[in-house]
Scaffold this active site. Structure first.
Site, PDB file in Angstrom:
ATOM      1  N   GLU A 148      10.278  -5.851   4.392  1.00 18.17           N
ATOM      2  CA  GLU A 148       9.697  -7.106   3.581  1.00 18.17           C
ATOM      3  C   GLU A 148      10.279  -7.161   1.536  1.00 18.17           C
ATOM      4  O   GLU A 148      10.803  -7.482   0.871  1.00 18.17           O
ATOM      5  CB  GLU A 148       9.362  -8.508   4.544  1.00 18.17           C
ATOM      6  N   GLY A 185      -5.345  -5.120   5.588  1.00 24.37           N
ATOM      7  CA  GLY A 185      -4.802  -6.098   4.704  1.00 24.37           C
ATOM      8  C   GLY A 185      -4.627  -7.176   4.680  1.00 24.37           C
ATOM      9  O   GLY A 185      -4.737  -8.029   3.399  1.00 24.37           O
ATOM     10  N   ARG A 186      -5.442  -7.689   5.460  1.00 22.47           N
ATOM     11  CA  ARG A 186      -5.713  -9.321   5.984  1.00 22.47           C
ATOM     12  C   ARG A 186      -7.191  -9.204   4.922  1.00 22.47           C
ATOM     13  O   ARG A 186      -7.873 -10.431   5.550  1.00 22.47           O
ATOM     14  CB  ARG A 186      -5.816  -9.670   7.099  1.00 22.47           C
ATOM     15  N   HIS A 206      -3.222 -38.596  11.374  1.00 23.87           N
ATOM     16  CA  HIS A 206      -2.213 -39.472  11.795  1.00 23.87           C
ATOM     17  C   HIS A 206      -0.957 -37.940  12.126  1.00 23.87           C
ATOM     18  O   HIS A 206       0.225 -38.609  12.477  1.00 23.87           O
ATOM     19  CB  HIS A 206      -1.575 -39.480  10.573  1.00 23.87           C
ATOM     20  N   LYS A 241       1.128  -1.192   0.188  1.00 19.84           N
ATOM     21  CA  LYS A 241       0.152   0.314  -0.145  1.00 19.84           C
ATOM     22  C   LYS A 241       0.687   1.456   0.182  1.00 19.84           C
ATOM     23  O   LYS A 241       0.682   2.510  -0.587  1.00 19.84           O
ATOM     24  CB  LYS A 241      -0.824  -0.365   1.011  1.00 19.84           C
TER      25      LYS A 241
END
Length: 521
Positions: free
Chosen positions: A215, A269-270, A386, A209
């Protein structure tokens, strides 16, 4: 107007739920079913291709009535109206929360700062469609005149988890393009992604944004330098596009401003995969499938907005979750999709739910003395049977669980799918009803293990009474996936309203970033 500040523990319904909990906390699900013969039918909801069976929860009709009363006392109806109409419900950041507007295809105006945002949404969708179709068809060429073969999405958090989860979930519908995701600032991650790529045929989608995320910019810069080993600065325009608001930074990076797709501050964002952040989805599965994803979410929005709480799937899921979190003191919830396509759904929902409701102050800024956000985890069936299901079945913790399944397989391997669904339904039954000492005794005797009865019996008993929801769709399609994601979005919204927190800020991610800058410098 902002959301009201209502402490749930001060409501009449909460006090009644506290007393009611003491009455039924030790009641076994077997007893709930034996005293309510039509329980499975009465505690099942069906909406189009979606069925929710919530009968295997440690609740009765009184529980449900009191939980709905809690929702009413928490002014949930008023909150839903504000959620959909664009009120500033993200008060700490002075923002509306309007990811629902991104999939609203109606003519209804939605106003932000005295302007209708719907035309801008449509314009962006049109631009995504045109761009996606150019790339998919081969009309969009790289700097040597070759068509694009690979897409790399560069982002982190919501700019990565959502698109990555959806692209993985919709692999069956993918076209010929290969899609990759770079998120972690770990240089080994980006190096592994680019080492087998051809710069002549790769398109990079940089999603940030502000175009300042550490990152994302680190990875984009590394990739740009790798690209320039064989290409020129002017070739960047053919291979890099951006989803951002910072036009100046984008231009300085070398991306053509014509290749910029907008983001808006009223989309967190999410919750942004429905926006241009979903460009990599549109490129991977085609715009029409992306549009179907939006349509499915919109159908869930309509159900959530217009359905009475007693029959409202996201509301019931949220209220049942509050019941376990705040009265049974359950700290975690497991998300268990019985589809390998949904392998990334638990990780995606971890961010959506835990970043939203992991709060310890209320909407008045005061410390909370009750539990809020649940810890979300999970994996796919039958793999997890499992692995960690031993703890869910026979451990000391009560872990409410959502089982997600599909009645029809995509490739039509019917024998496989029958086995998958047999396990799907068997797990919910085993958790709910368990296996008594008497049943184990008979089994051991029948299997000629009479001499081992005294030794083995305690280890083979299943207490049962472990709660679960069974969430079943007819088939995994872009539309059903959209419904599923939107269902959880609305569930976490309701939880935040009940818990009296602001679900749409995330200041908790900032301190570590600030300290990282200090250590880096």
């Amino acid at each position: 107007m902002a959301l009201k500040n209502i402490n749930p523990t001060k409501t009449q319904a909460w006090k009644q739920l506290t007393d009611h909990f003491e009455d039924i906390k030790d009641t076994h699900l077997k007893e709930f079913f034996s005293t309510h013969p039509n329980r499975a039918e009465d505690f099942t909801l069906a909406v189009d291709d979606l069925t929710l069976d919530y009968s295997k929860n440690r609740i009765n009709q009184t529980t449900l009535d009191l939980l709905v009363a809690l929702a009413n006392e928490s002014e949930l109806t008023d909150a839903i109206e504000k959620y959909f109409s664009g009120d500033i419900i993200n008060s700490t950041e002075q923002r509306a929360v309007l990811h629902t507007a991104l999939r609203d295809a109606s003519d209804r105006e939605i106003m932000i700062d005295n302007a209708n945002i719907k035309p801008a949404i449509k314009q962006t969708l049109d631009k995504m469609q045109v761009f996606s179709e150019k790339v998919i068809s081969g009309q969009w060429k790289g700097y040597t005149g070759k068509a694009i073969t690979d897409i790399v999405n560069i982002g982190i958090g919501g700019s990565d988890l959502g698109p990555d989860m959806v692209v993985t979930a919709l692999q069956y519908y993918k076209n010929h393009l290969n899609t990759h995701f770079v998120s972690n600032v770990d240089g080994d991650h980006v190096s592994e992604i680019i080492k087998n790529l051809n710069p002549e045929t790769t398109l990079f989608v940089v999603v940030s944004k502000t175009f300042t995320t550490q990152e994302t910019l680190s990875n984009a810069t590394t990739i740009k330098e790798w690209f320039l080993n064989t290409a020129s600065e002017e070739d960047i325009a053919k291979h890099f596009v951006a989803v951002s608001t910072n036009l100046a930074a984008i231009s300085e990076f070398g991306i053509d401003t014509d290749n910029v797709f907008p983001m808006w501050n009223w989309v967190g964002g999410r919750f942004s995969l429905w926006s241009a952040v979903g460009l990599s989805i549109s490129l991977s599965v085609g715009f029409q499938n992306f549009k179907s994803l939006l349509e499915g979410a919109s159908e869930m929005d309509t159900h959530f907005k217009n359905t009475p709480f007693q029959e409202n799937i996201p509301v019931l899921l949220a209220l049942i979750s509050v019941w376990y979190n705040n009265f049974f003191d359950c700290e975690t919830e497991a998300i268990l999709p019985y589809s390998q396509y949904l392998s990334k759904l638990p990780s995606y929902l971890q961010q959506a739910i835990m970043e939203s409701n992991g709060k310890s102050v209320d909407r008045d800024g005061k410390s909370i003395n009750y539990q809020t956000g649940t810890i979300i985890w999970g994996s796919t069936g039958t793999n997890m049977q499992h692995a960690f299901m031993q703890l869910v079945h026979q451990g000391t913790k009560v872990i409410p669980t959502d089982f997600i399944g599909f009645e029809t397989s995509l490739y039509g391997l019917e024998d496989h799918h029958k086995k998958l669904l047999a396990n799907y339904y068997a797990q919910t039954e085993a958790l709910a009803f368990g296996k008594t000492k008497e049943e184990v005794h008979l089994d051991l005797k029948f299997n000629n293990q009479t001499s081992q009865i005294n030794t083995l019996l305690p280890f083979k008993v299943f207490e049962g009474n472990k709660p679960s929801n069974t969430i079943t769709f007819q088939k995994l399609t872009p539309k059903s996936l959209g419904k599923l994601i939107a269902m959880y979005e609305h569930k976490l919204f309701v939880q935040g309203i009940i818990w009296n927190v602001f679900s749409y800020d995330q200041f908790g991610v900032e301190l570590g970033k600030e300290l990282a800058h200090k250590y880096y410098n």
